[in-house]
Design a protein around this motif. Structure first.
Motif, PDB file in Angstrom:
ATOM      1  N   MET A 162       0.856  -1.197   0.000  1.00 53.10           N
ATOM      2  CA  MET A 162       0.000   0.000   0.000  1.00 53.10           C
ATOM      3  C   MET A 162       0.889   1.243   0.000  1.00 53.10           C
ATOM      4  O   MET A 162       1.841   1.327   0.755  1.00 53.10           O
ATOM      5  N   THR A 163       0.556   2.125  -0.859  1.00 50.91           N
ATOM      6  CA  THR A 163       1.449   3.280  -1.014  1.00 50.91           C
ATOM      7  C   THR A 163       0.644   4.553  -1.155  1.00 50.91           C
ATOM      8  O   THR A 163      -0.531   4.611  -0.798  1.00 50.91           O
ATOM      9  N   GLN A 164       1.278   5.518  -1.728  1.00 54.41           N
ATOM     10  CA  GLN A 164       0.728   6.853  -1.958  1.00 54.41           C
ATOM     11  C   GLN A 164      -0.759   6.859  -2.364  1.00 54.41           C
ATOM     12  O   GLN A 164      -1.536   7.631  -1.830  1.00 54.41           O
ATOM     13  N   TYR A 165      -1.118   5.982  -3.289  1.00 50.04           N
ATOM     14  CA  TYR A 165      -2.490   6.018  -3.790  1.00 50.04           C
ATOM     15  C   TYR A 165      -3.385   4.963  -3.135  1.00 50.04           C
ATOM     16  O   TYR A 165      -4.503   4.757  -3.568  1.00 50.04           O
ATOM     17  N   GLY A 166      -2.852   4.285  -2.105  1.00 47.53           N
ATOM     18  CA  GLY A 166      -3.669   3.324  -1.380  1.00 47.53           C
ATOM     19  C   GLY A 166      -3.948   2.049  -2.141  1.00 47.53           C
ATOM     20  O   GLY A 166      -4.902   1.345  -1.833  1.00 47.53           O
ATOM     21  N   VAL A 167      -3.144   1.757  -3.164  1.00 48.18           N
ATOM     22  CA  VAL A 167      -3.343   0.514  -3.902  1.00 48.18           C
ATOM     23  C   VAL A 167      -1.977  -0.171  -4.021  1.00 48.18           C
ATOM     24  O   VAL A 167      -0.946   0.485  -3.930  1.00 48.18           O
ATOM     25  N   PRO A 168      -1.973  -1.496  -4.216  1.00 50.25           N
ATOM     26  CA  PRO A 168      -0.694  -2.190  -4.369  1.00 50.25           C
ATOM     27  C   PRO A 168       0.115  -1.610  -5.527  1.00 50.25           C
ATOM     28  O   PRO A 168      -0.455  -1.216  -6.557  1.00 50.25           O
ATOM     29  N   GLU A 169       1.407  -1.529  -5.307  1.00 51.39           N
ATOM     30  CA  GLU A 169       2.269  -0.929  -6.312  1.00 51.39           C
ATOM     31  C   GLU A 169       3.421  -1.875  -6.606  1.00 51.39           C
ATOM     32  O   GLU A 169       3.857  -2.615  -5.726  1.00 51.39           O
ATOM     33  N   SER A 170       3.880  -1.895  -7.838  1.00 50.32           N
ATOM     34  CA  SER A 170       5.031  -2.740  -8.141  1.00 50.32           C
ATOM     35  C   SER A 170       5.960  -1.982  -9.070  1.00 50.32           C
ATOM     36  O   SER A 170       5.632  -0.913  -9.579  1.00 50.32           O
ATOM     37  N   ASP A 171       7.126  -2.572  -9.251  1.00 48.48           N
ATOM     38  CA  ASP A 171       8.126  -1.957 -10.099  1.00 48.48           C
ATOM     39  C   ASP A 171       8.434  -2.941 -11.220  1.00 48.48           C
ATOM     40  O   ASP A 171       8.832  -4.070 -10.966  1.00 48.48           O
ATOM     41  N   SER A 172       8.189  -2.537 -12.454  1.00 47.29           N
ATOM     42  CA  SER A 172       8.439  -3.421 -13.585  1.00 47.29           C
ATOM     43  C   SER A 172       9.569  -2.838 -14.410  1.00 47.29           C
ATOM     44  O   SER A 172       9.381  -1.866 -15.130  1.00 47.29           O
ATOM     45  N   ARG A 173      10.759  -3.406 -14.276  1.00 45.64           N
ATOM     46  CA  ARG A 173      11.950  -2.933 -15.003  1.00 45.64           C
ATOM     47  C   ARG A 173      12.124  -1.421 -14.821  1.00 45.64           C
ATOM     48  O   ARG A 173      12.335  -0.684 -15.785  1.00 45.64           O
TER      49      ARG A 173
ATOM     50  N   GLN B 163       9.848   0.738 -14.052  1.00 42.35           N
ATOM     51  CA  GLN B 163       8.652   1.528 -14.341  1.00 42.35           C
ATOM     52  C   GLN B 163       7.629   1.308 -13.235  1.00 42.35           C
ATOM     53  O   GLN B 163       7.446   0.191 -12.765  1.00 42.35           O
ATOM     54  N   ARG B 164       6.986   2.403 -12.825  1.00 45.72           N
ATOM     55  CA  ARG B 164       6.067   2.344 -11.703  1.00 45.72           C
ATOM     56  C   ARG B 164       4.695   1.846 -12.156  1.00 45.72           C
ATOM     57  O   ARG B 164       4.133   2.382 -13.107  1.00 45.72           O
ATOM     58  N   VAL B 165       4.177   0.832 -11.473  1.00 43.13           N
ATOM     59  CA  VAL B 165       2.894   0.241 -11.866  1.00 43.13           C
ATOM     60  C   VAL B 165       1.972   0.194 -10.654  1.00 43.13           C
ATOM     61  O   VAL B 165       2.379  -0.244  -9.580  1.00 43.13           O
ATOM     62  N   LEU B 166       0.749   0.669 -10.823  1.00 44.43           N
ATOM     63  CA  LEU B 166      -0.263   0.576  -9.768  1.00 44.43           C
ATOM     64  C   LEU B 166      -1.240  -0.546 -10.117  1.00 44.43           C
ATOM     65  O   LEU B 166      -1.559  -0.756 -11.288  1.00 44.43           O
ATOM     66  N   HIS B 167      -1.714  -1.244  -9.086  1.00 49.36           N
ATOM     67  CA  HIS B 167      -2.639  -2.354  -9.315  1.00 49.36           C
ATOM     68  C   HIS B 167      -3.925  -2.143  -8.528  1.00 49.36           C
ATOM     69  O   HIS B 167      -4.144  -2.803  -7.521  1.00 49.36           O
ATOM     70  N   PRO B 168      -4.781  -1.224  -8.927  1.00 53.39           N
ATOM     71  CA  PRO B 168      -6.023  -1.052  -8.182  1.00 53.39           C
ATOM     72  C   PRO B 168      -6.996  -2.193  -8.467  1.00 53.39           C
ATOM     73  O   PRO B 168      -6.965  -2.784  -9.548  1.00 53.39           O
ATOM     74  N   ALA B 169      -7.855  -2.485  -7.488  1.00 53.89           N
ATOM     75  CA  ALA B 169      -8.951  -3.410  -7.744  1.00 53.89           C
ATOM     76  C   ALA B 169      -9.955  -2.691  -8.629  1.00 53.89           C
ATOM     77  O   ALA B 169      -9.876  -1.478  -8.808  1.00 53.89           O
ATOM     78  N   ARG B 170     -10.919  -3.448  -9.147  1.00 50.19           N
ATOM     79  CA  ARG B 170     -11.832  -2.844 -10.120  1.00 50.19           C
ATOM     80  C   ARG B 170     -12.602  -1.673  -9.517  1.00 50.19           C
ATOM     81  O   ARG B 170     -12.803  -0.648 -10.154  1.00 50.19           O
ATOM     82  N   GLU B 171     -13.007  -1.824  -8.235  1.00 47.01           N
ATOM     83  CA  GLU B 171     -13.792  -0.733  -7.656  1.00 47.01           C
ATOM     84  C   GLU B 171     -12.907   0.469  -7.276  1.00 47.01           C
ATOM     85  O   GLU B 171     -13.396   1.576  -7.104  1.00 47.01           O
ATOM     86  N   GLN B 172     -11.579   0.224  -7.192  1.00 45.81           N
ATOM     87  CA  GLN B 172     -10.674   1.349  -6.894  1.00 45.81           C
ATOM     88  C   GLN B 172     -10.189   2.031  -8.171  1.00 45.81           C
ATOM     89  O   GLN B 172      -9.474   3.039  -8.105  1.00 45.81           O
ATOM     90  N   TYR B 173     -10.529   1.454  -9.318  1.00 44.93           N
ATOM     91  CA  TYR B 173      -9.975   1.919 -10.592  1.00 44.93           C
ATOM     92  C   TYR B 173     -10.247   3.408 -10.829  1.00 44.93           C
ATOM     93  O   TYR B 173      -9.319   4.209 -10.982  1.00 44.93           O
ATOM     94  N   LEU B 174     -11.527   3.790 -10.789  1.00 45.54           N
ATOM     95  CA  LEU B 174     -11.857   5.198 -11.046  1.00 45.54           C
ATOM     96  C   LEU B 174     -11.256   6.131 -10.008  1.00 45.54           C
ATOM     97  O   LEU B 174     -10.621   7.122 -10.379  1.00 45.54           O
ATOM     98  N   PRO B 175     -11.422   5.856  -8.680  1.00 45.73           N
ATOM     99  CA  PRO B 175     -10.812   6.762  -7.703  1.00 45.73           C
ATOM    100  C   PRO B 175      -9.301   6.895  -7.876  1.00 45.73           C
ATOM    101  O   PRO B 175      -8.765   8.004  -7.752  1.00 45.73           O
ATOM    102  N   THR B 176      -8.630   5.780  -8.205  1.00 43.88           N
ATOM    103  CA  THR B 176      -7.173   5.850  -8.380  1.00 43.88           C
ATOM    104  C   THR B 176      -6.814   6.746  -9.560  1.00 43.88           C
ATOM    105  O   THR B 176      -5.946   7.619  -9.451  1.00 43.88           O
ATOM    106  N   VAL B 177      -7.489   6.518 -10.685  1.00 44.75           N
ATOM    107  CA  VAL B 177      -7.161   7.321 -11.864  1.00 44.75           C
ATOM    108  C   VAL B 177      -7.510   8.792 -11.612  1.00 44.75           C
ATOM    109  O   VAL B 177      -6.783   9.699 -12.019  1.00 44.75           O
ATOM    110  N   ARG B 178      -8.616   9.018 -10.880  1.00 47.14           N
ATOM    111  CA  ARG B 178      -8.988  10.403 -10.572  1.00 47.14           C
ATOM    112  C   ARG B 178      -7.901  11.059  -9.720  1.00 47.14           C
ATOM    113  O   ARG B 178      -7.516  12.204  -9.958  1.00 47.14           O
ATOM    114  N   ALA B 179      -7.367  10.302  -8.741  1.00 52.72           N
ATOM    115  CA  ALA B 179      -6.305  10.839  -7.895  1.00 52.72           C
ATOM    116  C   ALA B 179      -5.056  11.127  -8.721  1.00 52.72           C
ATOM    117  O   ALA B 179      -4.377  12.131  -8.517  1.00 52.72           O
TER     118      ALA B 179
END
Lengths: 161, 445
Positions: A1-12, A14-30
């Motif tokens: 859990m990080t800045q945006y409250g969703v799981p985050e990973s690092d791919s080579r 590059q920063r990747v966020l993994h929101p659940a489906r119901e968190q998708y809109l709030p995350t993108v809005r943030a």
């Protein structure tokens, strides 16, 4: 859990966020409020034959994954959002209100993967003919082939006689 | 499962085209206008161009394309016209769709270049570059590419930008009616293609930039060939400047036509000369540098009005900037290997194949089975002549990409067309299409 409250990973790197489906809109809005004002790309992956892919803890892999690449011009940063979409209910809310440019990209994902975007203003096929059956980029959609007219194998050719 | 998608679609007419006003009620019309202009129904209502009487038979919907010569291939526009004025416009694409992303899933990473190079056929080397860079990032070798390969990639990429923009000058001239410019633009582009043919063996669709480096070293005498292009072009560009830039007809046809604001361009995700014409100085070569662009000196050209003339002028000047970069590359081209020496991904040299059975087997395996790429996913973006071209590859650890997606710049850029054309004339529509410089090969992929 990080800045945006969703799981985050690092791919080579590059920063990747993994929101659940119901968190998708709030995350993108943030993210939009945070300065990621351009949606560079929106696409999807069908993980039908590769369900064991590595995902951060707390994220359950589903068949489909919608991948959104956002860009901040101000900070010269990119961030990626990967959201899992189950095969039993392949729908996701549209980003049209926030990023109008996703109109065509979401239509392409709908056309190729059969993922429906709720509240999309014009969810029609964009690349395939409007009466096409099936979703070509799904893994259970065969590539297929069409018979060739000419062949270098003249002995086998119908026209050799 | 498809029932759910069908339910979502129920509110949508499955037809892709524009429907005549007489068939739509006021709300449907607003929704359609909003969808095409990428705005909400409330915003569409504020535009004020809706109150045309639906029963009015003064408007008509015509198809422009897919076979129309000024649509640069197979772009189809449905235009709603009132006299000569464009009320609504909807681009309809897919006529060149050949499933290249699907094909890419069954080609190895070495073969993938032959596939992506055909997408944007006017800047094939940029396509190969972004695909190779994405593959290298997955392999984790992006920092180990030999210097000579990196500078060769820059050289080819900049020459490709020049050839692409020269073709833009040609087609733009042809669309506006400056037919002589068409001949000149094609002629100059041919000089660059001749150099490509010497280096890669082909005029287009090179498959020259490959994961790990490039396919071959530069041929003897390459420096003279590049210098010949660089020496020839400035005078001719001056000539075209005189021929077009200051000419009143040219200016009248382009200035103030197809205007787009920076807010609209950013919201629609437009990149490249379209975004820069609105005054947003965004060039990935400078702002998210790749290759050795931080080490060369060049300017990012921006416009201020966001009209067709700015987009023309930006591309014109970018040819000069590219020439500046190419000159610096000529001075700094390092020696050394042109591809990475990596057992897994580099085939053995030709001479070794004659004397070693292992080398022969190794060579055979690399070109038939390919090499395995570790699991993972990356998105890499570079600046193509048309804007940001990105490559998203998801790998499952096998020798072919699990999913290969190309973010094509014109696929996104043509979304600006309805904005730019709204309220303009049909003749201006031709200028607007031309100024977006679409390549339908990458729109439809």
């Amino acid at each position: 859990m990080t800045q945006y409250g969703v799981p985050e990973s690092d791919s080579r790197g590059q920063r990747v966020l993994h929101p659940a489906r119901e968190q998708y809109l709030p995350t993108v809005r943030a993210l939009l409020a945070d300065g990621f004002e351009v949606c560079a790309d929106l696409t999807a992956v069908d993980y039908l034959t590769f369900p064991q892919r590595s995902l951060p803890a707390g994220v359950v892999g589903e068949r489909f994954e919608v991948v959104v690449n956002l860009l901040s011009i101000e900070r010269r940063e990119r961030i990626r959002v990967r959201v899992q979409v189950p095969a039993a209910d392949p729908t996701l809310p549209t980003l049209f209100d926030m990023y109008p440019g996703t109109e065509a990209m979401e239509r392409e994902v709908f056309d190729m993967f059969g993922i429906g975007f709720t509240d999309h203003p014009d969810l029609t096929r964009i690349l395939m003919p409007e009466d096409w059956d099936g979703y070509p980029l799904r893994k259970d959609y065969d590539q297929g082939s069409i018979p060739v007219q000419f062949s270098t194998d003249f002995a086998q050719s119908d026209r050799s006689g | 499962m498809n029932d759910i998608v069908a339910t979502i679609r129920a509110g949508n007419d499955p037809a892709q085209g524009l429907r005549p006003r007489s068939e739509l009620n006021a709300r449907e019309l607003l929704r359609e206008v909003g969808a095409v202009l990428r705005m909400s129904e409330a915003e569409a209502a504020k535009l004020g161009d809706i109150p045309v009487d639906p029963a009015d038979d003064q408007t008509m919907i015509i198809n422009m394309g897919p076979q129309h010569p000024s649509t640069h291939g197979v772009l189809r526009l449905m235009l709603e016209l009132q006299g000569e004025t464009v009320l609504r416009c909807k681009p309809i694409i897919g006529y060149l769709h050949t499933g290249m992303e699907k094909t890419g899933e069954s080609l190895t990473y070495l073969q993938g270049g032959t596939n992506v190079t055909r997408m944007d056929y006017l800047s094939p080397l940029n396509n190969e570059l972004v695909f190779s860079m994405a593959t290298e990032k997955l392999l984790g070798i992006e920092d180990d590419i030999p210097e000579r390969a990196v500078w060769m990639r820059m050289l080819l990429s900049e020459l490709n930008r020049m050839s692409s923009h020269l073709l833009f000058l040609a087609t733009n001239g042809m669309d506006i009616g400056a037919v002589s410019m068409m001949i000149y633009g094609w002629r100059e582009r041919e000089e660059v293609l001749r150099f490509f043919q010497k280096v890669t063996g082909l005029r287009m669709n090179h498959n020259f930039i490959r994961p790990g480096g490039v396919a071959a070293d530069l041929p003897p005498g390459w420096r003279d060939d590049v210098l010949q292009i660089l020496d020839m072009l400035p005078d001719r560009l001056e000539e075209y400047d005189t021929l077009m830039t200051g000419q009143p007809i040219w200016r009248d046809r382009l200035q103030g036509v197809g205007v787009i604001t920076p807010e609209e361009a950013l919201a629609l995700g437009a990149t490249g000369p379209i975004l820069r014409s609105t005054g947003v100085a965004w060039d990935l070569r400078r702002d998210q540098p790749y290759l050795r662009y931080p080490e060369v000196d060049f300017d990012v050209i921006v416009g201020s009005y966001g009209d067709c003339f700015d987009r023309y002028a930006i591309r014109f000047h970018e040819i000069r900037e590219s020439m500046k970069i190419v000159r610096q590359i000529l001075d700094r081209m390092p020696g050394g290997d042109y591809r990475i020496q990596h057992k897994k991904i580099t085939p053995p040299p030709r001479a070794r194949i004659d004397e070693s059975m292992e080398a022969l087997i190794h060579h055979f395996k690399i070109f038939t089975e390919g090499f395995k790429v570790p699991e993972g996913e990356v998105y890499v973006a570079i600046e193509s002549p048309r804007g940001e071209i990105g490559c998203y590859i998801a790998s499952d650890g096998s020798a072919t990409p699990y999913r290969m997606h190309v973010r094509a710049p014109t696929f996104v850029n043509i979304q600006c067309l309805p904005h730019m054309m709204r309220g303009g004339l049909v003749a201006d529509a031709v200028a607007v299409i031309s100024s977006v410089d679409p390549v339908l090969g990458e729109v439809d992929r």
